[in-house]
Design an enzyme around this catalytic site. Sequence first.
Site, PDB file in Angstrom:
ATOM      1  N   SER A 164       0.857  -1.187   0.000  1.00 38.68           N
ATOM      2  CA  SER A 164       0.000   0.000   0.000  1.00 38.68           C
ATOM      3  C   SER A 164       0.893   1.237   0.000  1.00 38.68           C
ATOM      4  O   SER A 164       1.708   1.409  -0.898  1.00 38.68           O
ATOM      5  CB  SER A 164      -0.960  -0.029   1.191  1.00 38.68           C
ATOM      6  OG  SER A 164      -1.886   1.040   1.116  1.00 38.68           O
ATOM      7  N   HIS A 191      -2.407  -1.303  -3.472  1.00 34.30           N
ATOM      8  CA  HIS A 191      -3.525  -0.390  -3.281  1.00 34.30           C
ATOM      9  C   HIS A 191      -3.255   0.896  -4.057  1.00 34.30           C
ATOM     10  O   HIS A 191      -2.193   1.504  -3.905  1.00 34.30           O
ATOM     11  CB  HIS A 191      -3.700  -0.040  -1.803  1.00 34.30           C
ATOM     12  CG  HIS A 191      -3.928  -1.237  -0.929  1.00 34.30           C
ATOM     13  ND1 HIS A 191      -3.854  -1.175   0.441  1.00 34.30           N
ATOM     14  CD2 HIS A 191      -4.256  -2.525  -1.226  1.00 34.30           C
ATOM     15  CE1 HIS A 191      -4.106  -2.357   0.951  1.00 34.30           C
ATOM     16  NE2 HIS A 191      -4.339  -3.201  -0.044  1.00 34.30           N
ATOM     17  N   ASP A 281      -4.124  -5.301   5.540  1.00 23.62           N
ATOM     18  CA  ASP A 281      -4.380  -6.132   4.359  1.00 23.62           C
ATOM     19  C   ASP A 281      -3.146  -6.963   4.024  1.00 23.62           C
ATOM     20  O   ASP A 281      -2.022  -6.496   4.119  1.00 23.62           O
ATOM     21  CB  ASP A 281      -4.753  -5.249   3.164  1.00 23.62           C
ATOM     22  CG  ASP A 281      -5.168  -6.066   1.958  1.00 23.62           C
ATOM     23  OD1 ASP A 281      -5.877  -7.072   2.139  1.00 23.62           O
ATOM     24  OD2 ASP A 281      -4.788  -5.703   0.840  1.00 23.62           O
TER      25      ASP A 281
END
Length: 351
Positions: A164, A191, A281
């Site tokens: 991310s 992401h 995540d």
Amino acid sequence: MKRPIRVLVVDDSPTMVNTMAALLTMDARIEVIGRAGDGNRAVSLARLLRPDVITMDLLLPGLDGPGAIAAIMTDAPARILVVSAVADRGADLAFQAIRAGALELIAKPNVTSGDELRRWGRELVNSVCLMAEVPVVSRRARRDVPLPPPSTGARVDIFGLAASTGGPPALAEILSRLPKELPVPVVVAQHITEGFTPGMVRWLSQVTTLGVSIAHEGERLEPGRVYFALDGHDLTLEGGVARLSRTRGGPCPSGDLLLSSLARVYGSRAGGLVLTGMGEDGARGLLDIQQVGGVTCAQDEATSVVFGMPKAALDLGATTQALALSAMPDFIRQCCTRPFDRPRGGFGEAV
């Protein structure tokens, strides 16, 4: 009382500057302390005001956005959030900005009033507040560290990476040092704001000899290639082919869904890495790989821009290995080329 987050807004459009300032200051946690309409002015104000967060346009007169970011990260390091149009050169410049030190990307809104603009304003506020929690770091030299002893178990047939905040430059570091003849495919859940994936793929294609592309539904994966999810979709694997599904909310694309699918399809021949990023995540997906005997690893705290995702993976017991970013390319090569220890089928065959 906690002091407000001090923000410098940079955009060559006075209308956009005023709009963003108004949206940001609607939240009591934020104070807009400066406005700039060109890159040189942005660098001067960053040095003078030392803002907590800078929102940065990219197509600026004089010194462009990536150039301004590079100067700011050298002289007055700050958390920089790129707010840019996706069309034209915006998506490609965005990854020059990331390489220069920007942390995140947000696409500019397509409207100037109404409910949609207010929703975009809430997204902007949330991003600024999240950025304010990220430690400020200047550009760091690569930290080379010895590779740990080789992992035991089956040779890895595929690697999945989840990332991310701070992920694109980390991916560039890893992919640029992997050989063209890498004997396995690499699949990535990074992401990213919808609209920027094609620009990221083009940028990464310039730094690696591996083939880099957006996966197509039903596409069979090939060794020596890197696959990303389509904008707004999650990428999973089924029988060695790519499956794409519209995201149902949460981080997009989902690292958990991607890594869990590798565990189901490849079993002990799966490899997973969780890289820098906010949130959790990827941790549960990495745990699934660990539980079927695959290879797992997380980026260490010293080289992570944000240690949230790697820390979640380590805390969950999904891996015991935390490696410096510079060690990860050798780690991947090592796991993909060690001798076979059991009869095996082709890519993606069930175990």
